[in-house]
Write a protein that holds these residues in place. Sequence first.
Motif, PDB file in Angstrom:
ATOM      1  N   ILE A 102      48.557 -30.302  37.674  1.00 40.44           N
ATOM      2  CA  ILE A 102      49.127 -29.580  38.815  1.00 40.44           C
ATOM      3  C   ILE A 102      48.349 -30.040  40.037  1.00 40.44           C
ATOM      4  O   ILE A 102      47.139 -29.861  40.099  1.00 40.44           O
TER       5      ILE A 102
ATOM      6  N   ASP B 115      36.477 -22.941  38.879  1.00 39.96           N
ATOM      7  CA  ASP B 115      35.539 -23.913  38.329  1.00 39.96           C
ATOM      8  C   ASP B 115      34.571 -23.271  37.355  1.00 39.96           C
ATOM      9  O   ASP B 115      33.943 -23.971  36.570  1.00 39.96           O
TER      10      ASP B 115
ATOM     11  N   ILE C 214      44.795 -28.619  38.724  1.00 39.74           N
ATOM     12  CA  ILE C 214      44.574 -28.046  37.400  1.00 39.74           C
ATOM     13  C   ILE C 214      45.027 -29.081  36.373  1.00 39.74           C
ATOM     14  O   ILE C 214      46.165 -29.547  36.416  1.00 39.74           O
TER      15      ILE C 214
ATOM     16  N   PRO D  74      34.325 -29.170  36.074  1.00 36.87           N
ATOM     17  CA  PRO D  74      35.177 -28.597  37.120  1.00 36.87           C
ATOM     18  C   PRO D  74      34.342 -28.245  38.345  1.00 36.87           C
ATOM     19  O   PRO D  74      33.143 -27.993  38.223  1.00 36.87           O
ATOM     20  N   GLY D  75      34.967 -28.242  39.493  1.00 35.43           N
ATOM     21  CA  GLY D  75      34.231 -27.915  40.710  1.00 35.43           C
ATOM     22  C   GLY D  75      34.948 -28.438  41.927  1.00 35.43           C
ATOM     23  O   GLY D  75      36.082 -28.895  41.842  1.00 35.43           O
ATOM     24  N   VAL D  76      34.266 -28.363  43.065  1.00 32.36           N
ATOM     25  CA  VAL D  76      34.839 -28.872  44.309  1.00 32.36           C
ATOM     26  C   VAL D  76      34.270 -30.251  44.569  1.00 32.36           C
ATOM     27  O   VAL D  76      33.065 -30.438  44.521  1.00 32.36           O
TER      28      VAL D  76
ATOM     29  N   MET E 173      45.661 -30.342  32.438  1.00 33.09           N
ATOM     30  CA  MET E 173      45.935 -29.817  31.095  1.00 33.09           C
ATOM     31  C   MET E 173      45.908 -30.957  30.094  1.00 33.09           C
ATOM     32  O   MET E 173      46.479 -32.014  30.341  1.00 33.09           O
TER      33      MET E 173
ATOM     34  N   ILE F   7      38.948 -28.901  41.422  1.00 36.48           N
ATOM     35  CA  ILE F   7      39.503 -29.320  40.143  1.00 36.48           C
ATOM     36  C   ILE F   7      39.037 -28.382  39.044  1.00 36.48           C
ATOM     37  O   ILE F   7      37.874 -28.029  38.951  1.00 36.48           O
ATOM     38  N   SER F   8      40.008 -27.934  38.246  1.00 37.74           N
ATOM     39  CA  SER F   8      39.699 -26.973  37.194  1.00 37.74           C
ATOM     40  C   SER F   8      40.570 -27.268  35.987  1.00 37.74           C
ATOM     41  O   SER F   8      41.388 -28.181  36.010  1.00 37.74           O
ATOM     42  N   GLY F   9      40.415 -26.506  34.949  1.00 40.35           N
ATOM     43  CA  GLY F   9      41.173 -26.729  33.725  1.00 40.35           C
ATOM     44  C   GLY F   9      40.411 -27.647  32.790  1.00 40.35           C
ATOM     45  O   GLY F   9      39.184 -27.549  32.676  1.00 40.35           O
ATOM     46  N   ASP F  10      41.138 -28.582  32.153  1.00 38.15           N
ATOM     47  CA  ASP F  10      40.527 -29.382  31.094  1.00 38.15           C
ATOM     48  C   ASP F  10      39.800 -30.618  31.607  1.00 38.15           C
ATOM     49  O   ASP F  10      40.190 -31.746  31.317  1.00 38.15           O
ATOM     50  N   VAL F  11      38.770 -30.424  32.397  1.00 34.70           N
ATOM     51  CA  VAL F  11      37.890 -31.527  32.763  1.00 34.70           C
ATOM     52  C   VAL F  11      36.468 -31.096  32.419  1.00 34.70           C
ATOM     53  O   VAL F  11      36.183 -29.912  32.290  1.00 34.70           O
TER      54      VAL F  11
ATOM     55  N   LEU G 224      43.265 -21.260  30.638  1.00 29.26           N
ATOM     56  CA  LEU G 224      42.941 -22.520  29.964  1.00 29.26           C
ATOM     57  C   LEU G 224      41.525 -22.490  29.402  1.00 29.26           C
ATOM     58  O   LEU G 224      41.175 -23.281  28.543  1.00 29.26           O
TER      59      LEU G 224
ATOM     60  N   ARG H  79      38.549 -33.330  29.332  1.00 28.95           N
ATOM     61  CA  ARG H  79      38.085 -32.620  28.131  1.00 28.95           C
ATOM     62  C   ARG H  79      39.256 -32.629  27.162  1.00 28.95           C
ATOM     63  O   ARG H  79      40.210 -31.880  27.341  1.00 28.95           O
TER      64      ARG H  79
END
Lengths: 174, 491
Positions: free
Chosen positions: B293, A145, B329, B263-265, B331, B256-260, A99, B285
């Motif tokens: 997900i 991340d 994740i 991202p991070g913990v 999207m 949390i990752s992907g389209d934000v 992604l 984002r």
Amino acid sequence: MSDALIQIETPFAFNEENQREFDGLIGRYPVKEAAMLPTLHLAQRQAGYITPAVMKYVAEQLEVSVMKVKDVVTFYPMFFEEPVGEYVIRICHTLPCALRDCKGVLEHLKAKLATDVASETNLAKGTTADGKFTLMKVECLASCDVAPVIMVNDDLYKNLTPEKVDELLAKLAS
Amino acid sequence: MVQERRILYEHLDVPDINTFDVFRQYDGYTRFEKAIAEYQPDDVAKMVMDSGLKGRGGAGFSTGLKWSFVPKDIKPCYLCCNADESEPGTFSNRYVLEKNPHLLIEGILICCYAMGIETTYVYIRGEFTLGKKMLDAAIKEAYEKGYLGKDIRGTGLNVDIYSHPGAGAYICGEETGLIESLEGKRGQPRNKPPFPAVEGVFGKPTVVQNVETLCNLPFIIGNGVEWYTQMGPTYADTRANPPTPDPNTGTKLYCISGDVNEPGVYELDLGLTCSELIEVAGGLRGEEVKAVIPGGSSAPILTHYELDTRLDFTSLTLAKSMLGSGGIIVMNETRNIVDCLLNIMKFYAHESCGQCTPCRWGTPWVRDIVQRIADGNGRKDTMTRPKFGVAENGRWGDTGETEEIYEDLDLLESVANNIANVDTMTWNTICVFGIAVSWPAVSYMRKFRPEFEATIQEGKLVTLPVAEATVSPEENYAYQQRFVPKEFADL
């Protein structure tokens, strides 16, 4: 072919430092066989990759059959049965990295190193002609991340862009 | 606006927290000292049971309950700490290992004290070279300071901790796969029962716990059960009969990752919603959320209709998904779900351990079907058939219309459901890897069917606008219920 034969002929044994570490490992487990993975990591660090001689040596040390060692070596992707470059570049291509455009980074690396991506059965395909780099795709490196990420030997490089890759390769090549 | 509540991660960014002295300044090891001074081992186990702590590794099984299965009379008993964090989208354990390894050691000590365990193996994934280095250094320091080894603090307690590197196999994160791997074999999961609590590593009772679970223990002991249970919601668990209170206590390290944007913990109380979490992570984002997900790539996907789902063990189970390892994740509207599924299926096809036939052959088959669809060669029949859908009574039935037959989509569902059936929750494999494959495969296809159909129809990847790409929850629910006899329909 001749290289492979030489490898079988050349016996392998731990150097002094690794022998010490191995002795420490053995005492941790109630059965010797359990030290298999750390021992193979140790051997691979010394020999570069797992040759038949290494397997034979590890089998003797752990008092198991060579076949059992081979069994383990073929299961885990981190053990190499072929020579690899001085720097092994592992690029993560699982969803979170995808992604964040890991594909662009991968294409850039391929063009820059003028090599293809290694497959598990053909590491030579991803190794540069001068034997300095091996490029391989791996599954999630648990750094989503800071995607996209690559690992060069033991070090993780985060938030990659083609420019950062250029910098990194220049640093490694020098 | 939801606030982060940092407990496990509170001191993570303190400089040199990885050293004993600094860790000690921040109450390090005082919780362990409290446990051995004030409580009997059984009291500690009872506190963990009362706290409602659930395993953070993926299955969400009650930790206290797991401990109660361990026979008391068989020694030695082992603790395996699962630090083989390889679920795509999950990366919280890495930071604990790299930055605050003493916290993990303290958690391990408390667990060992409660269970009478003398040997712990930390199975740490092979790629975590820095994490292993930091943990090894911390273990060495703890030995020097007398918190590990023989007769700890003069209590007669003996605990040894060893780190054990993995070698890049995802399946070793499964508890019995981990045990096999620890014994020096291929990491192929074992049949259960016997469960590891009864017969685990080296044939002895074994407690397998995730890093995050163990890191919760010092805080439960230090601040008490009452403090811990205040965090997070409690529901009536409707799956139990009669419904019982199901606590989702404590905080969770949401990755949390992907389209934000950021991202991070994020450490938050269990039970906040998807959209709240996206806000906490700096917002989306992109324009619109297409899919989320919720628990690592194995979890069934959530659509934009389901963004109010609470991210805790019970709520997500009731939403037919799972919190899993807490890897979220996101999207946005530009993502193509067929492409995303292809990526995930390549992962599973690569990581299947090859032990069970349905998984060994089924995972590459599913991957090939999705690849074919993504390449634009998806198969479609020229004939039509009666269309089933939400009939007048609100249940799945013949709608009186006809529909086109997408052979490959039928095949995809059939193959995936024969690895593990997502409707009946039965799997034809030894471990739950099977369900981790068919869950995403089937849920992506069902919930974003229009996108799959359009891709087959056009012969190339087609990304539809979010509203058009998504199947409504009512229709999806009715579809899930289609084989359920009427009398059980509403259970």
